[in-house]
Write an enzyme that holds these catalytic residues in place. Sequence first.
Site, PDB file in Angstrom:
ATOM      1  N   ASN A 106       0.827  -1.174  -0.179  1.00 54.57           N
ATOM      2  CA  ASN A 106      -0.062  -0.102  -0.034  1.00 54.57           C
ATOM      3  C   ASN A 106       0.794   1.262  -0.045  1.00 54.57           C
ATOM      4  OD1 ASN A 106      -2.307   1.534   0.275  1.00 54.57           O
ATOM      5  ND2 ASN A 106      -1.836   1.866   2.512  1.00 54.57           N
ATOM      6  N   GLY A 107       2.091   1.275  -0.692  1.00 54.42           N
ATOM      7  CA  GLY A 107       2.827   2.440  -0.779  1.00 54.42           C
ATOM      8  C   GLY A 107       2.661   3.582  -1.884  1.00 54.42           C
ATOM      9  N   LYS A 119      -3.401   5.650  -3.248  1.00 59.74           N
ATOM     10  CA  LYS A 119      -4.103   5.192  -4.559  1.00 59.74           C
ATOM     11  C   LYS A 119      -5.195   4.446  -3.984  1.00 59.74           C
ATOM     12  CE  LYS A 119      -3.707   2.623  -8.605  1.00 59.74           C
ATOM     13  NZ  LYS A 119      -2.794   1.967  -9.695  1.00 59.74           N
ATOM     14  N   GLN A 181       7.350   1.049   5.382  1.00 62.78           N
ATOM     15  CA  GLN A 181       8.394   0.401   4.963  1.00 62.78           C
ATOM     16  C   GLN A 181       9.506   1.305   5.066  1.00 62.78           C
ATOM     17  OE1 GLN A 181       7.050   1.092   0.232  1.00 62.78           O
ATOM     18  NE2 GLN A 181       9.155   0.184   0.505  1.00 62.78           N
ATOM     19  N   HIS A 211       8.834  -2.633  -3.589  1.00 62.83           N
ATOM     20  CA  HIS A 211       8.170  -3.640  -2.851  1.00 62.83           C
ATOM     21  C   HIS A 211       9.092  -4.646  -2.448  1.00 62.83           C
ATOM     22  CE1 HIS A 211       7.476  -5.319  -6.424  1.00 62.83           C
ATOM     23  NE2 HIS A 211       6.431  -4.537  -6.959  1.00 62.83           N
ATOM     24  N   ASN A 316       2.754 -10.425  -9.468  1.00 60.24           N
ATOM     25  CA  ASN A 316       3.205 -10.175  -8.090  1.00 60.24           C
ATOM     26  C   ASN A 316       2.359 -10.411  -6.999  1.00 60.24           C
ATOM     27  OD1 ASN A 316       5.310  -8.597  -6.782  1.00 60.24           O
ATOM     28  ND2 ASN A 316       4.162  -7.007  -6.489  1.00 60.24           N
ATOM     29  N   LYS A 382      -4.415   0.441 -13.147  1.00 53.83           N
ATOM     30  CA  LYS A 382      -3.396   1.421 -13.038  1.00 53.83           C
ATOM     31  C   LYS A 382      -3.789   2.786 -13.724  1.00 53.83           C
ATOM     32  CE  LYS A 382      -0.375  -1.690 -11.699  1.00 53.83           C
ATOM     33  NZ  LYS A 382      -0.053  -1.595 -10.227  1.00 53.83           N
TER      34      LYS A 382
END
Length: 495
Positions: A106-107, A119, A181, A211, A316, A382
Amino acid sequence: MSELHGKNESVVTLDTDTALRIVKGDLASLVAGAKPEEKEATEQCMLCFEKLFHQFLLDRKLGNMIVWDNIQPPPTSALKEYSTIPQVAADNAKSLLDKLVVLKLNGGLGTTMGCVGPKSLISVRNDKNFLDLNVMQIEHINKLYGSHVPLVLMNSFNTHADTKKIEHKYNSRVGLYMFEQSCYPRVLKETLRPYPDTLHADQSCWYPPGHGDVYESFKRSGLLEKFIKEGKELVFISNIDNLGATIDLNILGSLLSADSQCEFVMEVTAKTRSDIKGGTLIQYNNSLRLLEIAEVPKEHEDDFKAITKFKVFNTNNLWARLTAIDRVVRESSLSMSIIVNKKTLDNGINVIQLETAAGAAIQNFKGAMGINVPRCRFLPVKTTSDLLVIMSNLFMLHGGNMALNPARLYPNLPLVKLGDQHFRKVQDFLRRFEAVPDLLELDHLTVSGDVTFGKNVSLKGTVIIIANHGDRIDIPAGAALENKIVSGNLRILDH
């Protein structure tokens, strides 16, 4: 530049040991400015960056480029077809789910879609945002089976504060945890020295390192150890904007079976022409690994993009044993290819960011393999073109899960291309549709220029709508377009 940072000495031409020693001094200066409560976490974070930077220096010295001729397709034993995985009996679901942790990446910010903030907070369906849908998925499966699957978010410094503000909305519904992170210093391209002078320098001096940082940061947060102590065994990691990345009981069951020696699974799916830049799974020097386009020599980029040579790509969606993550991080044996991301900041300064991809960790785990999954497990949003597909009647929403409408006669989704100038930003996109058109029988849609859509519009087959510069096209309410090209100027005026 040197007056601003007090760093006249470039390390570009120095030997690796000397360059590393100088940069270690820079990092020590940053740590020295940490508040007492920040010091331990900051030291750990800078040690991880130091390791990454050292690998970067070694790669530069040794020229660690992929040797194209050494690339082999993954052996059949390392790439399993999803259809061959045994189905899990409903009676066994709870015991399996209680050993699982779901972790969402969730970065990212919504800037590419013209939005401010995380986002994951963009509304995508029925006024629900990505985070809402992910919480609904976990809540639904826990209620259905009486299980206790926690949801973990890995935020970046760009998204952490805004996500924390709405945490209270979900706490009574799921076990929700989050951690931030790593935050690494950008590196000056000209000198290869860290850009920030102090730990509290402007945010533009720092970056979240991709990530691939999830394993180190998960461990550093203390949550990895907590879940292991609670008897959890596996983590399912995926991008929060991939609405197809839901818990799969069959994959979970196969990994937790008594005879499974697999510590890591990467879900891959068949590559199409729209996925040509996606990372792919290869066998390289007797090891399974992820190959990203950034690692491919320029002269072989067309080979990489060819769907005949590389037939699958990385979704991913990743599954890993918690104890294996703990081992590779604790033993400092986690090795991943570095992606060097070059950027020019708003002030004109050229920097590089050293990043890693989560899937690149596959080479560090025992018995790692890929599973070739159906395309429905890869449903990323996206762009607003993706958003139109998700919002349409092509999908049905149940328990936070997006399922293809059974009335759709073809398994493949239509190819949708909305022009950037008028549709890129979510706000502009929404303003151009009075209602989302019927797309059930659509194969291909291209829209370019100043185009709007009325209510109850139906689009079938191939539809191309081009409004040239200075023209405007209004698709009227109730219009049914099938295999049509619309161009020029069409405007319906109220009277």
